[in-house]
Scaffold this active site. Structure first.
Site, PDB file in Angstrom:
ATOM      1  N   CYS A   1       0.800  -1.224   0.000  1.00  0.00           N
ATOM      2  CA  CYS A   1       0.000   0.000   0.000  1.00  0.00           C
ATOM      3  C   CYS A   1       0.833   1.274   0.000  1.00  0.00           C
ATOM      4  O   CYS A   1       0.327   2.339   0.397  1.00  0.00           O
ATOM      5  CB  CYS A   1      -0.937  -0.003   1.201  1.00  0.00           C
TER       6      CYS A   1
ATOM      7  N   LYS B   1      -8.242  -0.866  10.730  1.00  0.00           N
ATOM      8  CA  LYS B   1      -8.137  -1.925   9.725  1.00  0.00           C
ATOM      9  C   LYS B   1      -7.127  -2.946  10.214  1.00  0.00           C
ATOM     10  O   LYS B   1      -5.941  -2.662  10.345  1.00  0.00           O
ATOM     11  CB  LYS B   1      -7.711  -1.334   8.384  1.00  0.00           C
TER      12      LYS B   1
ATOM     13  N   LYS C   1     -12.785  -2.485   9.899  1.00  0.00           N
ATOM     14  CA  LYS C   1     -12.617  -3.563   8.924  1.00  0.00           C
ATOM     15  C   LYS C   1     -11.656  -4.608   9.480  1.00  0.00           C
ATOM     16  O   LYS C   1     -10.555  -4.242   9.903  1.00  0.00           O
ATOM     17  CB  LYS C   1     -12.064  -2.984   7.612  1.00  0.00           C
TER      18      LYS C   1
ATOM     19  N   TYR D   1     -20.862  -6.963   0.141  1.00  0.00           N
ATOM     20  CA  TYR D   1     -21.088  -7.599  -1.152  1.00  0.00           C
ATOM     21  C   TYR D   1     -22.485  -8.212  -1.221  1.00  0.00           C
ATOM     22  O   TYR D   1     -22.945  -8.587  -2.294  1.00  0.00           O
ATOM     23  CB  TYR D   1     -20.023  -8.669  -1.394  1.00  0.00           C
TER      24      TYR D   1
END
Length: 325
Positions: free
Chosen positions: A131, A196, A249, A314
């Site tokens: 990242c 996260k 998350k 999702y």
């Protein structure tokens, strides 16, 4: 028995309508954010092998997906780009003609009212899958920040309504907020991936986004799943730096963290119901081991009850259909 005195809790559960009347936690289509993976290649709609029902779609198929989302009453999407080319610094992430930038313009032209969240990270765009900028096999925090700022500004220029940086670099919210403000985008909110974790639940996403690290892992910048107090420090820093939303998350294994943030901060809390959580249920449902609708709705309700104002999932299209039945 006549001398017994006890509470009659079951009185409020006797009929379906009565249970509906006293339900404390409600799930609405407005709570849902649907992730979309966008390819640059034309003529592609590829089901992700580890995520049944989730597709990578090329720009020419994007509106087909978005039109369905809008028709179901879902009001927000988050865009993840899968570029043709990658390099050491993820330059396609901040290119004004990058895949997320193109996708954003396509969506906003067709559906100006739809809220477009742009995932602001480099991992899908770097050849090494990390990242940020690599120096001596380590992600260099401060060299990465200007690239994240460039990415956020480019996404805002393209029409993104919300910038969602997911990189977990120290100071990323402060850097992006300053960059957006100086570029004239002081009105654009930041939906920070504030907490996260370095989670085993991300595997299927990396198939979808082509973002698996080519060496090592992300444990030097994502959080240790064992830590709770550290999550509060991370969230506090992001709030102080100007975050408008706080993402937790993954969601399901970190409901306790979500509740702590909800108790401590006034910013909207966002649960990310991640790919591994999705795929586990899909696999169990396919084998007839669980009732997919019932278990998904129970799981989403648990996130709302824990403090989530919004849920990235999702399952969003399925949930919208179930709510609208």
């Amino acid at each position: 028995m006549s001398n017994l005195s006890f509470a009659r809790h079951r009185r409020l559960r006797t009929t379906e309508h009565l249970r509906d009347m006293v339900r404390e936690t409600q799930l609405h289509t407005e709570d849902l954010i649907f992730p979309i993976f966008v390819l640059e290649e034309e003529g592609q709609k590829n089901e992700v092998p580890s995520m049944p029902g989730v597709y990578q779609v090329s720009l020419d198929y994007l509106l087909e997906e978005v039109n369905e989302v809008v028709s179901l009453g879902i009001r927000s999407i988050i865009l993840f780009g899968v570029p043709k080319t990658k390099d050491d610094v993820g330059s396609e992430a901040y290119h004004d003609e990058g895949v997320v930038q193109k996708a954003t313009r396509i969506v906003k032209e067709a559906h100006s009212e739809l809220v477009v969240v742009a995932d602001t990270c480099l991992c899908q765009y770097t050849s090494h899958g990390h990242c940020g900028v690599i120096e001596n096999n380590y992600v260099n925090n401060d060299q990465t920040l200007p690239l994240l700022v460039d990415t956020a500004i480019s996404q805002a220029k393209a029409g993104a309504d919300i910038i969602a940086p997911s990189n977990m670099m120290d100071g990323f919210v402060a850097a992006i907020r300053k960059g957006l403000d100086e570029a004239g985008f002081e009105h654009i909110p930041i939906m920070s991936y504030a907490v996260k974790y370095a989670s085993a639940f991300y595997g299927p996403f990396r198939d979808a986004a082509h973002s698996t690290p080519q060496f090592g892992d992300r444990k030097t910048y994502q959080m240790d799943p064992a830590n709770r107090i550290e999550a509060k420090r991370e969230a506090h820093s992001d709030v102080e730096e100007g975050a408008d939303f706080l993402i937790v998350k993954p969601a399901l294994s970190y409901l306790d963290i979500m509740r702590e943030l909800k108790n401590d901060y006034n910013q909207p809390i966002v649960a990310y119901n991640v790919s591994g959580e999705y795929s586990l249920i899909k696999a169990a449902s396919k084998n007839g081991w669980v009732d997919e609708k019932e278990i998904v709705l129970e799981k989403m309700t648990s996130m709302k009850r824990a403090g989530a104002d919004l849920i990235i999932t999702y399952f969003a299209k399925d949930i919208a259909k179930w709510i609208n039945e």
